[in-house]
Design a protein around this motif. Structure first.
Motif, PDB file in Angstrom:
ATOM      1  N   ARG A  69       0.846  -1.204   0.000  1.00  0.00           N
ATOM      2  CA  ARG A  69       0.000   0.000   0.000  1.00  0.00           C
ATOM      3  C   ARG A  69       0.872   1.241   0.000  1.00  0.00           C
ATOM      4  N   LYS A  70       0.431   2.280  -0.714  1.00  0.00           N
ATOM      5  CA  LYS A  70       1.203   3.530  -0.720  1.00  0.00           C
ATOM      6  C   LYS A  70       0.289   4.720  -0.501  1.00  0.00           C
ATOM      7  N   GLY A  71       0.903   5.804  -0.031  1.00  0.00           N
ATOM      8  CA  GLY A  71       0.167   7.031   0.202  1.00  0.00           C
ATOM      9  C   GLY A  71       1.005   8.233  -0.196  1.00  0.00           C
ATOM     10  N   GLU A  72       0.362   9.245  -0.751  1.00  0.00           N
ATOM     11  CA  GLU A  72       1.030  10.478  -1.170  1.00  0.00           C
ATOM     12  C   GLU A  72       0.859  11.525  -0.072  1.00  0.00           C
ATOM     13  N   LEU A  73       1.950  12.145   0.352  1.00  0.00           N
ATOM     14  CA  LEU A  73       1.914  13.155   1.406  1.00  0.00           C
ATOM     15  C   LEU A  73       2.377  14.503   0.866  1.00  0.00           C
TER      16      LEU A  73
END
Length: 196
Positions: free
Chosen positions: A118-122
């Motif tokens: 899973r990835k997330g953009e910050l």
């Protein structure tokens, strides 16, 4: 001046003292210092950051616990460590953080090492990753596309700090051990942008 006290381009300035509460010998720095002993000091126990953001380190050679030092006064160790649990009474090396740009900061976090899962953009500050649905140790690799960031062990930016910069490791941190020699845990529960 030794080879490890080289000029660093940019607008960075910190004033250091060898005793707490801005007492004792005083010196200004606009460049990195690999070893405070080579830069004319036995120890640094208080300092003021007048411009730029700096990374302070427990040991020489930019090793040991890392501390983000932003504009302001640090009269003694509690001011930079923020906790009695991480008792580091002096800094032994420090350097400017080159790409701290609070307004244009972007990072991708990944659940597993090697940019997998899973990835997330910050692009903002995140005082509690668990509150956003990430588990207590569910972030294991990072890509700092722009700006500079500090990851903290616990929510509210507490605990051990890990500095991530877009110009170091090409901004890529595939494994937790790439965050520094002081890594105590793979747990990251809060992340914020470093201000210049």
């Amino acid at each position: 001046m030794s080879q490890h006290c080289t000029k660093f381009s940019g607008l960075w300035k910190m004033v250091v003292w060898d005793e707490a509460f801005f007492q004792g010998r005083k010196k200004e720095f606009t460049a990195e210092c690999y070893d405070v002993r080579e830069c004319g000091f036995q120890t640094v126990r208080s300092f003021k950051i007048e411009s730029g953001a700096w990374a302070g380190f427990e040991h020489v050679g930019f090793q040991g616990q890392q501390f983000v030092l932003e504009r302001g006064e640090y009269p003694r160790w509690e001011a930079w460590s923020g906790s009695h649990a991480y008792h580091v009474e002096r800094m032994s090396s420090f350097r400017p953080i080159a790409c701290a740009n609070h307004r244009d900061s972007k990072m991708t976090v990944f659940e597993w090492e090697n940019f997998l899962g899973r990835k997330g953009e910050l692009s903002d500050d995140y005082p509690s990753l668990p509150a956003m649905g990430w588990g207590s140790s569910a972030v294991s690799s990072f890509r700092a596309h722009s700006g500079a960031w500090v990851c903290s062990q616990f929510p509210g930016y507490r605990g051990f700090q890990y500095i991530l910069e877009c110009d170091r490791h090409a901004g890529e941190y595939k494994h937790f051990r790439e965050l520094g020699s002081h890594v105590q845990t793979s747990q990251v529960q809060s992340i914020r942008r470093i201000q210049q």
